[in-house]
Design a protein around this motif. Structure first.
Motif, PDB file in Angstrom:
ATOM      1  N   GLU A   4      51.979  51.221  17.774  1.00 19.22           N
ATOM      2  CA  GLU A   4      51.274  50.216  18.576  1.00 19.22           C
ATOM      3  C   GLU A   4      49.954  50.798  19.076  1.00 19.22           C
ATOM      4  O   GLU A   4      49.904  51.926  19.577  1.00 19.22           O
ATOM      5  CB  GLU A   4      52.137  49.782  19.769  1.00 19.22           C
ATOM      6  CG  GLU A   4      51.664  48.486  20.386  1.00 19.22           C
ATOM      7  CD  GLU A   4      52.713  47.849  21.296  1.00 19.22           C
ATOM      8  OE1 GLU A   4      52.642  46.644  21.483  1.00 19.22           O
ATOM      9  OE2 GLU A   4      53.586  48.579  21.811  1.00 19.22           O
ATOM     10  N   GLY A   5      48.879  50.024  18.888  1.00 23.62           N
ATOM     11  CA  GLY A   5      47.555  50.506  19.288  1.00 23.62           C
ATOM     12  C   GLY A   5      46.780  51.167  18.172  1.00 23.62           C
ATOM     13  O   GLY A   5      45.585  51.437  18.311  1.00 23.62           O
ATOM     14  N   ALA A   6      47.436  51.432  17.054  1.00 26.38           N
ATOM     15  CA  ALA A   6      46.758  52.077  15.920  1.00 26.38           C
ATOM     16  C   ALA A   6      46.037  51.043  15.063  1.00 26.38           C
ATOM     17  O   ALA A   6      46.556  49.956  14.814  1.00 26.38           O
ATOM     18  CB  ALA A   6      47.762  52.832  15.060  1.00 26.38           C
ATOM     19  N   ASP A   7      44.809  51.392  14.640  1.00 23.99           N
ATOM     20  CA  ASP A   7      44.090  50.616  13.618  1.00 23.99           C
ATOM     21  C   ASP A   7      44.114  51.439  12.346  1.00 23.99           C
ATOM     22  O   ASP A   7      43.447  52.475  12.262  1.00 23.99           O
ATOM     23  CB  ASP A   7      42.635  50.360  14.047  1.00 23.99           C
ATOM     24  CG  ASP A   7      42.542  49.301  15.127  1.00 23.99           C
ATOM     25  OD1 ASP A   7      43.046  48.187  14.889  1.00 23.99           O
ATOM     26  OD2 ASP A   7      41.992  49.597  16.208  1.00 23.99           O
ATOM     27  N   LEU A   8      44.877  51.006  11.369  1.00 25.08           N
ATOM     28  CA  LEU A   8      45.060  51.795  10.148  1.00 25.08           C
ATOM     29  C   LEU A   8      44.593  51.007   8.925  1.00 25.08           C
ATOM     30  O   LEU A   8      44.814  49.803   8.825  1.00 25.08           O
ATOM     31  CB  LEU A   8      46.528  52.186   9.982  1.00 25.08           C
ATOM     32  CG  LEU A   8      47.117  53.077  11.081  1.00 25.08           C
ATOM     33  CD1 LEU A   8      48.620  53.265  10.873  1.00 25.08           C
ATOM     34  CD2 LEU A   8      46.411  54.440  11.120  1.00 25.08           C
ATOM     35  N   THR A   9      43.942  51.711   8.010  1.00 30.29           N
ATOM     36  CA  THR A   9      43.473  51.100   6.768  1.00 30.29           C
ATOM     37  C   THR A   9      44.266  51.673   5.600  1.00 30.29           C
ATOM     38  O   THR A   9      44.369  52.901   5.467  1.00 30.29           O
ATOM     39  CB  THR A   9      41.971  51.381   6.557  1.00 30.29           C
ATOM     40  OG1 THR A   9      41.246  50.831   7.658  1.00 30.29           O
ATOM     41  CG2 THR A   9      41.456  50.778   5.262  1.00 30.29           C
ATOM     42  N   VAL A  10      44.847  50.798   4.798  1.00 32.91           N
ATOM     43  CA  VAL A  10      45.566  51.267   3.605  1.00 32.91           C
ATOM     44  C   VAL A  10      44.752  50.936   2.361  1.00 32.91           C
ATOM     45  O   VAL A  10      44.025  49.935   2.324  1.00 32.91           O
ATOM     46  CB  VAL A  10      46.984  50.657   3.485  1.00 32.91           C
ATOM     47  CG1 VAL A  10      47.869  51.104   4.627  1.00 32.91           C
ATOM     48  CG2 VAL A  10      46.946  49.140   3.392  1.00 32.91           C
TER      49      VAL A  10
END
Length: 293
Positions: A17-23
């Motif tokens: 929660e709170g993470a901005d992740l790019t795959v």
């Protein structure tokens, strides 16, 4: 990614929660599915996920993770070892191959998490009629057949496979096989499967996780001398992102453990044979396995 997913067996307590992740991923079917699987797992764990799957060519996706433009992807151990890290000799043991890649890539700012059993490597396959006729089960059997009945062994292969050291020339050398040039036809990947099914060539070069193997009921020859490199899929994560969000490892681990060749063939076939959307295929599988709700 805006899938309406909640934690199942992964993501409990929303550790991302709170993470901005790019795959990210490469552009072929299996990679699009694996990229979606990673993103969906991150979403279930509470992250906001940006979908950058489908980058053309192998290097682009890796560079995105390396530079931090993306946070993670599923990559193949053999590709990293040979194509990116510049080694000419693969390591026969899959676990040792992964460990060698993991160690070498740490200095590139990349951390490899534990690998899947899924091994997308080369193989030769034949249709059921030829399988019944010749009864070959291994590449050693094919080599023996090429000596006893040279005309029986005809091959359909991609031009890349025909010329790569970890392709046809290396395979022939490793197995003591000598197939006359007139018995080898070079063609595009997709055509190989249909030609093998029709019996236009006895053996075709295939990828072991391709869905068409199952849908066309092809018999795959075992690489009994373990010549072909191991291409096990494993999460390749930007080391800084992993340091900031160490829960990434725990979120992905159970999912990676479920990925094997049978699963990959089934999921790939839904896209390549049935025409389904790769992201939807990934989401359906994640829900069916109970990873997400």
């Amino acid at each position: 990614m805006v899938d309406d997913v909640k934690p199942g067996s992964v993501g409990k307590g929303l550790p991302l929660e709170g993470a901005d992740l790019t795959v990210t991923s490469k552009e072929f079917t299996e990679q699009l599915i694996l990229g979606a699987i990673m993103g969906i797992a991150f979403q279930a764990a509470g992250a906001d996920v940006l979908d950058r799957t489908g980058i053309q060519g192998s290097v682009g996706a890796r560079e995105a993770v390396k530079s931090g433009d993306a946070d993670g992807m599923y990559e193949y151990t053999g590709t990293a070892w040979i194509t990116y890290l510049g080694n000419s000799e693969p390591i026969a043991d899959p676990q040792q191959q992964w460990e060698a890649v993991r160690k070498a890539d740490l200095k590139n700012g990349l951390t490899w998490l534990p690998p899947a059993a899924l091994n997308n490597t080369y193989a030769l396959a034949m249709n059921q009629a030829n399988y019944k006729k010749y009864g070959t089960k291994t590449l050693s059997d094919v080599a023996a057949l090429s000596k006893s009945d040279p005309g029986a062994v005809t091959l359909c292969v991609e031009s890349e496979f025909a010329n790569r050291a970890d392709g046809l020339p290396g395979m022939e050398k490793a197995y003591g096989m000598s197939v006359p040039a007139g018995n080898i036809t070079q063609m595009d990947t997709g055509i190989i499967y249909t030609q093998v099914k029709k019996g236009s060539c006895t053996y075709g070069e295939v990828f072991t996780t391709d869905g068409r193997i199952k849908s066309m009921n092809l018999a795959v020859m075992a690489d009994d001398k373990k010549f072909f490199p191991n291409y096990n899929a494993a999460p390749e994560i930007n080391s800084k992102a992993l340091k900031k969000w160490p829960a990434i490892a725990d979120v992905l681990d159970p999912v990676t453990k479920k990925l094997n060749n049978a699963v990959a063939q089934e999921l790939n076939a839904k896209v390549d044979v049935d025409g389904e959307d790769p992201h939807q295929v990934a989401l359906d599988w994640m829900k069916a396995e109970g990873f997400v709700k």
